[in-house]
Scaffold this motif. Structure first.
Motif, short mmCIF file in Angstrom:
data_model
loop_
_atom_site.label_atom_id
_atom_site.label_comp_id
_atom_site.label_asym_id
_atom_site.label_seq_id
_atom_site.Cartn_x
_atom_site.Cartn_y
_atom_site.Cartn_z
N ARG A 164 0.83 -1.20 0.00
CA ARG A 164 0.00 0.00 0.00
C ARG A 164 0.87 1.25 0.00
O ARG A 164 1.92 1.28 0.64
CB ARG A 164 -0.92 0.04 1.23
CG ARG A 164 -1.95 -1.07 1.29
CD ARG A 164 -2.97 -0.79 2.38
NE ARG A 164 -3.99 -1.83 2.46
CZ ARG A 164 -3.95 -2.86 3.28
NH1 ARG A 164 -2.92 -3.00 4.10
NH2 ARG A 164 -4.91 -3.77 3.29
N CYS A 165 0.42 2.27 -0.70
CA CYS A 165 1.12 3.55 -0.73
C CYS A 165 0.21 4.65 -0.21
O CYS A 165 -0.98 4.67 -0.52
CB CYS A 165 1.58 3.90 -2.14
SG CYS A 165 2.97 2.90 -2.73
N VAL A 166 0.79 5.56 0.57
CA VAL A 166 0.11 6.77 1.01
C VAL A 166 0.98 7.93 0.55
O VAL A 166 2.10 8.09 1.04
CB VAL A 166 -0.08 6.81 2.53
CG1 VAL A 166 -0.72 8.13 2.95
CG2 VAL A 166 -0.92 5.63 3.00
N GLY A 167 0.46 8.72 -0.39
CA GLY A 167 1.31 9.73 -1.01
C GLY A 167 2.40 9.04 -1.79
O GLY A 167 2.14 8.13 -2.58
N ASN A 168 3.64 9.43 -1.55
CA ASN A 168 4.75 8.76 -2.22
C ASN A 168 5.56 7.91 -1.25
O ASN A 168 6.76 7.71 -1.44
CB ASN A 168 5.66 9.79 -2.90
CG ASN A 168 6.38 10.67 -1.90
OD1 ASN A 168 5.90 10.88 -0.80
ND2 ASN A 168 7.53 11.18 -2.29
N THR A 169 4.90 7.40 -0.21
CA THR A 169 5.56 6.49 0.73
C THR A 169 4.86 5.14 0.71
O THR A 169 3.65 5.05 0.52
CB THR A 169 5.56 7.05 2.16
OG1 THR A 169 4.21 7.26 2.58
CG2 THR A 169 6.32 8.37 2.23
N LEU A 170 5.65 4.11 0.92
CA LEU A 170 5.14 2.73 0.95
C LEU A 170 4.94 2.31 2.39
O LEU A 170 5.81 2.50 3.24
CB LEU A 170 6.14 1.80 0.26
CG LEU A 170 5.97 0.30 0.48
CD1 LEU A 170 4.66 -0.19 -0.14
CD2 LEU A 170 7.16 -0.47 -0.07
N ILE A 171 3.77 1.74 2.67
CA ILE A 171 3.49 1.16 3.99
C ILE A 171 3.35 -0.34 3.79
O ILE A 171 2.43 -0.80 3.12
CB ILE A 171 2.22 1.75 4.61
CG1 ILE A 171 2.38 3.26 4.81
CG2 ILE A 171 1.93 1.08 5.94
CD1 ILE A 171 1.15 3.93 5.39
N LEU A 172 4.27 -1.09 4.38
CA LEU A 172 4.29 -2.53 4.21
C LEU A 172 4.44 -3.21 5.56
O LEU A 172 5.46 -3.04 6.23
CB LEU A 172 5.44 -2.95 3.28
CG LEU A 172 5.63 -4.44 3.05
CD1 LEU A 172 4.40 -5.05 2.38
CD2 LEU A 172 6.87 -4.69 2.19
N GLN A 173 3.40 -3.92 5.96
CA GLN A 173 3.43 -4.71 7.18
C GLN A 173 3.86 -3.89 8.40
O GLN A 173 4.71 -4.29 9.20
CB GLN A 173 4.32 -5.94 6.97
CG GLN A 173 3.72 -6.90 5.95
CD GLN A 173 4.67 -7.92 5.36
OE1 GLN A 173 4.25 -8.77 4.62
NE2 GLN A 173 5.96 -7.84 5.65
N GLY A 174 3.27 -2.69 8.50
CA GLY A 174 3.49 -1.84 9.66
C GLY A 174 4.72 -0.98 9.61
O GLY A 174 5.01 -0.27 10.58
#
Length: 241
Positions: free
Chosen positions: A163-173
């Motif tokens: 998942r991405c929020v803006g231009n950052t990746l959120i992966l498994q917390g």
């Protein structure tokens, strides 16, 4: 007409204006009320939580290794059962995986990026990596027969969500910024062909040519992917009674 109501009304207007100025001053407390300090504090908090989650992942991996060693010791299982368990752990992605690998690196366009000749001027969203770009690479590598995939420093399993929020990746917390590195262990020829055949990646390549988004594919003779060390419990929604 009496002047008294007019004077009263004028005084009330000035009193109201003064109240507004005082309220505004108290709200701002002498600072710029347009400041983004609150956003910076939120960003710091997210980074701290991400680092804390990384520490928890490491400690969980150590404990899981100890538990697995204790479970295997004198458990009365046969060699066939042990072999079946090893195969299941490998398929689940909870153990290390070593082999030839292919690594795809995606990156945002340079800050001063402009359109190459023949292309329209870019919009802000044209210059950054999106969730569908990362997902397209992951899907193509699975399609190409990847035995295991690592995104940044984390192993993917069947329940992993990119998942991405803006231009950052959120992966498994945990939170990551570009450039994004995706490594797959498997037949490098098949993996590369799957990337080339992906319609979504072909579309991404148009933005690489137009605006300079980053795209690089590297091959390695031997790479070791870590085993997944996060929680494996399934969580699902429940109806409200």
């Amino acid at each position: 007409m009496s002047r008294w109501p007019v004077q009263t009304l004028t005084a009330a207007v000035f009193a109201l204006a003064g109240l507004i100025f005082v309220t505004s001053a108290n709200t701002a407390k002498g600072t710029d009320i347009r400041t983004d300090s609150s956003l910076l504090k939120l960003s710091d908090l997210i980074q701290q939580r991400s680092e804390h989650n990384a520490e928890l992942d490491e400690s969980t991996a150590v404990v899981r290794t100890d538990i697995d060693a204790l479970a295997r010791r004198d458990d009365g299982s046969t060699e066939a059962e042990d072999a079946e368990l090893d195969a299941l752990e490998k398929a689940a992605g909870t153990t290390k995986l070593t082999g030839a690998a292919l690594t795809v690196t995606l990156n945002d366009a340079p800050p001063d990026a402009t359109a190459n000749p023949g292309y329209p001027e870019p919009q802000p969203n044209d210059l950054v990596i999106h969730q569908q770009d990362l997902q397209a690479v992951v899907n193509a590598l699975w399609e190409g027969g990847a035995e295991g995939i690592r995104v940044m420093d984390q192993r993917l399993i069947s329940t992993s969500a990119v998942r991405c929020v803006g231009n950052t990746l959120i992966l498994q917390g945990r939170v990551y910024s570009p450039p994004y590195r995706i490594t797959a262990v498997g037949d490098r020829g098949d993996l590369r062909k799957a990337l080339e055949d992906s319609t979504a990646i072909q579309n991404y390549q148009l933005y690489v040519k137009a605006y300079g988004l980053g795209w690089r594919v590297d091959e390695d003779d031997k790479v070791t992917l870590p085993g997944y060390s996060g929680p494996v419990d399934l969580h699902y929604a429940q109806p409200v009674e």
